[in-house]
Design an enzyme around this catalytic site. Sequence first.
Site, PDB file in Angstrom:
ATOM      1  N   HIS A   1      16.197   9.853  -8.470  1.00 10.05           N
ATOM      2  CA  HIS A   1      15.048  10.531  -7.856  1.00 10.05           C
ATOM      3  C   HIS A   1      15.421  11.364  -6.621  1.00 10.05           C
ATOM      4  CE1 HIS A   1      12.789   8.161 -10.614  1.00 10.05           C
ATOM      5  NE2 HIS A   1      12.852   7.044  -9.925  1.00 10.05           N
TER       6      HIS A   1
ATOM      7  N   LYS B   1      12.674  -0.578  -0.005  1.00 10.20           N
ATOM      8  CA  LYS B   1      11.531  -1.428  -0.372  1.00 10.20           C
ATOM      9  C   LYS B   1      11.068  -2.163   0.889  1.00 10.20           C
ATOM     10  CE  LYS B   1      12.037  -1.141  -4.937  1.00 10.20           C
ATOM     11  NZ  LYS B   1      11.055  -0.416  -5.732  1.00 10.20           N
TER      12      LYS B   1
ATOM     13  N   ASP C   1      12.668  11.851 -15.494  1.00 10.68           N
ATOM     14  CA  ASP C   1      12.627  11.421 -14.094  1.00 10.68           C
ATOM     15  C   ASP C   1      11.247  11.844 -13.610  1.00 10.68           C
ATOM     16  OD1 ASP C   1      12.661  11.277 -11.312  1.00 10.68           O
ATOM     17  OD2 ASP C   1      14.829  11.492 -11.252  1.00 10.68           O
ATOM     18  N   HIS C   2      10.358  10.871 -13.464  1.00  5.57           N
ATOM     19  CA  HIS C   2       8.958  11.262 -13.248  1.00  5.57           C
ATOM     20  C   HIS C   2       8.752  11.994 -11.922  1.00  5.57           C
ATOM     21  CE1 HIS C   2       8.867   7.324 -11.217  1.00  5.57           C
ATOM     22  NE2 HIS C   2       7.893   7.836 -10.509  1.00  5.57           N
TER      23      HIS C   2
ATOM     24  N   GLU D   1       8.818   2.604   0.123  1.00  7.57           N
ATOM     25  CA  GLU D   1       7.816   1.797  -0.577  1.00  7.57           C
ATOM     26  C   GLU D   1       7.507   0.565   0.263  1.00  7.57           C
ATOM     27  OE1 GLU D   1       8.573   1.856  -5.170  1.00  7.57           O
ATOM     28  OE2 GLU D   1      10.489   1.855  -4.138  1.00  7.57           O
TER      29      GLU D   1
ATOM     30  N   ASP E   1      18.993   2.571  -8.156  1.00  3.00           N
ATOM     31  CA  ASP E   1      17.590   2.626  -8.588  1.00  3.00           C
ATOM     32  C   ASP E   1      16.903   3.923  -8.148  1.00  3.00           C
ATOM     33  OD1 ASP E   1      15.221   1.451  -9.748  1.00  3.00           O
ATOM     34  OD2 ASP E   1      14.481   1.111  -7.716  1.00  3.00           O
TER      35      ASP E   1
ATOM     36  N   LYS F   1      14.559   5.777 -17.389  1.00  2.68           N
ATOM     37  CA  LYS F   1      15.612   5.302 -16.505  1.00  2.68           C
ATOM     38  C   LYS F   1      15.701   3.782 -16.627  1.00  2.68           C
ATOM     39  CE  LYS F   1      13.946   3.931 -12.035  1.00  2.68           C
ATOM     40  NZ  LYS F   1      13.794   4.110 -10.623  1.00  2.68           N
TER      41      LYS F   1
ATOM     42  N   ARG G   1       1.648   0.523 -20.705  1.00  2.00           N
ATOM     43  CA  ARG G   1       0.267   0.192 -20.334  1.00  2.00           C
ATOM     44  C   ARG G   1      -0.167   0.892 -19.044  1.00  2.00           C
ATOM     45  NH1 ARG G   1      -2.257  -4.078 -22.375  1.00  2.00           N
ATOM     46  NH2 ARG G   1      -3.158  -4.673 -20.378  1.00  2.00           N
TER      47      ARG G   1
HETATM   48  P1  NAD Z   1       8.634  -4.405 -20.491  1.00  2.00           P
HETATM   49  O1  NAD Z   1       9.593  -5.543 -20.549  1.00  2.00           O
HETATM   50  O2  NAD Z   1       7.314  -4.605 -19.854  1.00  2.00           O
HETATM   51  O3  NAD Z   1       8.354  -3.882 -21.974  1.00  2.00           O
HETATM   52  C1  NAD Z   1       9.386  -3.724 -22.908  1.00  2.00           C
HETATM   53  C2  NAD Z   1       8.779  -3.348 -24.239  1.00  2.00           C
HETATM   54  O4  NAD Z   1       9.845  -3.166 -25.169  1.00  2.00           O
HETATM   55  C3  NAD Z   1       7.855  -4.386 -24.858  1.00  2.00           C
HETATM   56  O5  NAD Z   1       6.797  -3.704 -25.500  1.00  2.00           O
HETATM   57  C4  NAD Z   1       8.731  -5.065 -25.898  1.00  2.00           C
HETATM   58  O6  NAD Z   1       8.000  -5.605 -26.976  1.00  2.00           O
HETATM   59  C5  NAD Z   1       9.564  -3.896 -26.358  1.00  2.00           C
HETATM   60  N1  NAD Z   1      10.841  -4.289 -26.973  1.00  2.00           N
HETATM   61  C6  NAD Z   1      11.861  -4.979 -26.415  1.00  2.00           C
HETATM   62  N2  NAD Z   1      12.868  -5.130 -27.309  1.00  2.00           N
HETATM   63  C7  NAD Z   1      12.461  -4.507 -28.445  1.00  2.00           C
HETATM   64  C8  NAD Z   1      13.043  -4.325 -29.728  1.00  2.00           C
HETATM   65  N3  NAD Z   1      14.233  -4.814 -30.037  1.00  2.00           N
HETATM   66  N4  NAD Z   1      12.342  -3.635 -30.649  1.00  2.00           N
HETATM   67  C9  NAD Z   1      11.122  -3.119 -30.364  1.00  2.00           C
HETATM   68  N5  NAD Z   1      10.532  -3.264 -29.164  1.00  2.00           N
HETATM   69  C10 NAD Z   1      11.184  -3.953 -28.230  1.00  2.00           C
HETATM   70  O7  NAD Z   1       9.433  -3.192 -19.806  1.00  2.00           O
HETATM   71  P2  NAD Z   1       8.823  -1.929 -19.049  1.00  2.00           P
HETATM   72  O8  NAD Z   1       8.635  -2.270 -17.620  1.00  2.00           O
HETATM   73  O9  NAD Z   1       7.673  -1.412 -19.803  1.00  2.00           O
HETATM   74  O10 NAD Z   1      10.056  -0.902 -19.085  1.00  2.00           O
HETATM   75  C11 NAD Z   1      10.421  -0.195 -20.256  1.00  2.00           C
HETATM   76  C12 NAD Z   1      11.526   0.800 -19.899  1.00  2.00           C
HETATM   77  O11 NAD Z   1      11.043   1.716 -18.931  1.00  2.00           O
HETATM   78  C13 NAD Z   1      12.764   0.142 -19.292  1.00  2.00           C
HETATM   79  O12 NAD Z   1      13.906   0.869 -19.668  1.00  2.00           O
HETATM   80  C14 NAD Z   1      12.541   0.328 -17.801  1.00  2.00           C
HETATM   81  O13 NAD Z   1      13.761   0.374 -17.087  1.00  2.00           O
HETATM   82  C15 NAD Z   1      11.862   1.687 -17.779  1.00  2.00           C
HETATM   83  N6  NAD Z   1      11.020   1.923 -16.597  1.00  2.00           N
HETATM   84  C16 NAD Z   1       9.975   1.110 -16.332  1.00  2.00           C
HETATM   85  C17 NAD Z   1       9.187   1.380 -15.217  1.00  2.00           C
HETATM   86  C18 NAD Z   1       7.973   0.535 -14.897  1.00  2.00           C
HETATM   87  O14 NAD Z   1       7.288   0.865 -13.934  1.00  2.00           O
HETATM   88  N7  NAD Z   1       7.688  -0.509 -15.639  1.00  2.00           N
HETATM   89  C19 NAD Z   1       9.480   2.465 -14.385  1.00  2.00           C
HETATM   90  C20 NAD Z   1      10.561   3.276 -14.704  1.00  2.00           C
HETATM   91  C21 NAD Z   1      11.321   2.997 -15.809  1.00  2.00           C
END
Ligand code: NAD
Length: 484
Positions: free
Chosen positions: A240, A331, A177-178, A216, A235, A148, A24
């Site tokens: 990074h 942080k 790695d953004h 941060e 982390d 990651k 999102r």
């Molecule tokens: P989140 O918990 O908000 O979302 C997880 C998503 O995965 C949801 O849409 C959920 O429905 C889906 N999901 C979970 N299990 C599932 C399954 N078995 N089958 C299908 N869909 C499934 O997590 P997030 O924050 O969006 O993070 C997602 C990934 O990105 C993670 O690996 C996280 O480490 C990585 N990440 C996130 C961020 C961030 O800023 N949020 C930054 C860097 C990396």
Amino acid sequence: MVSRIIPVETFDLVVFGGTGDLARRKILPALFKRYCSGQMPEGSQVIGAARSELTEEQYRASVAEALREFAGDAAQDVAAVSGFCDHLHYVAVDARGESGWGDLAALLNEGSVRAFYFSVGPGVYSDLAKGLKRHGLTEANTRIVVEKPFGHDLETAQKLNQELAQYFDESQIYRIDHYLGKETVQNLMAVRFGNMLFEPLWNAQYIDHIQITVAESVGVAGRGEYYERSGAMRDMVQNHLMQLLCLIAMEPPSQFEPDAVRDEKLKVIRALDTVAPHHIVRGQYTAADGADSYREDVDNPRSKTESFIALKCQVNNWRWAGTPFYLRTGKRLSERDSEITVMFKDTPHSIFGDEAGRHRNELNIQLQPNEGITLKVTIKEPGPGGMRLVDVPLDMSFAEALGPKGQGAADAYERLIMDVIRGNQTLFMRDDEVEAAWAWTDPIIRGWEARGDVPKPYDAFSFGPDDAALMMRRDGRNWRGLGK
Ligand code: NAD
């Protein structure tokens, strides 16, 4: 200056975890912006996949809402949002189960570039890879994008690499790695390798030291469970900061081509020394200025996880022998500030005498909050009264130099996702790179565990523990950034 958008082939991008936070906030807004820039050819599809049962209309409505929140001004254009949503689909798929795969298969177009973005928790990665293969969703030009954290240590990273390798060739795996997608990070390579000016001086003979700070101001509330197991070393440093260090320290690759660049980065990681415990400062924030403490944020009154780390390391090769690299991240620091400073040495002799003071060239690469590059040069202070020297910045920030094009630079996720569609792995980490980074990180973390190391407290919104500044001062140096 005319903007040149490189066309991409028609694609199907499936975002597993398409209802999650990352999708999102980053992935879908990035895709929307590329759509607005004309980089979503007719027939391309963005398919959200997650466990929730949603209709296509519900998903489109929720993505439109996310765009309005996270995609900036462009998302105020109702027609643009609606046009993007026409490319958008949704399927409920359980990546670890049996349901939904057929529906997903039915949506995919033969002949389009096919990419699966793993925006799900790391515990799901290998089941998802297996599911894609087992249900016949992969083709020779299928790509997967893995977020990651890539492993928790060397052993888990190796295991994950092996699991993914059962289903995909390394050329199909894009470990993201953004930081590598940031305009300035790529500009760092352009500055180093596109100019005659810098590279001859880019070594221990002319560079005193290098600093990398990723600070941060936010805490870990809301991500406490993940962060408690990770800490700043896993982390941020292992991925990074390590990637930034590699781009600064690597030898010139023969071409700007994926394996040529990644081979050089790998050599840097392998040349890193073992960091002595007295060259590391770990910290943990305490409550201050209305912010809760780290221990409150993670709900663990005895936590020994570091929310801050500063360390001094050495790249053991001819180019860098004697030039330390100082890395710092944390942080709840005083501000959000990511920057790299390349501090050149003093001139060998000052013809202006002691009263002119000490002046040094300093190349500063600012990554956050604004991107830009500044080179400090020493000139005469204008006016009469003798030869007084002053350091002034030669500013290479893109906004001014490049006008609207510089300001509208694509976000890191936009660039990296389009690189996936184009099949360009230059800015993605290879399996051996990730493993080498863990091989360097693991003994440091194991040392803390063996010694029962407790992080030093620091006030929320400060510069981190005093020991981090002391570590620098012992070497006759100071940190740049964070208000200095
Ligand atoms: P989140 O918990 O908000 O979302 C997880 C998503 O995965 C949801 O849409 C959920 O429905 C889906 N999901 C979970 N299990 C599932 C399954 N078995 N089958 C299908 N869909 C499934 O997590 P997030 O924050 O969006 O993070 C997602 C990934 O990105 C993670 O690996 C996280 O480490 C990585 N990440 C996130 C961020 C961030 O800023 N949020 C930054 C860097 C990396």
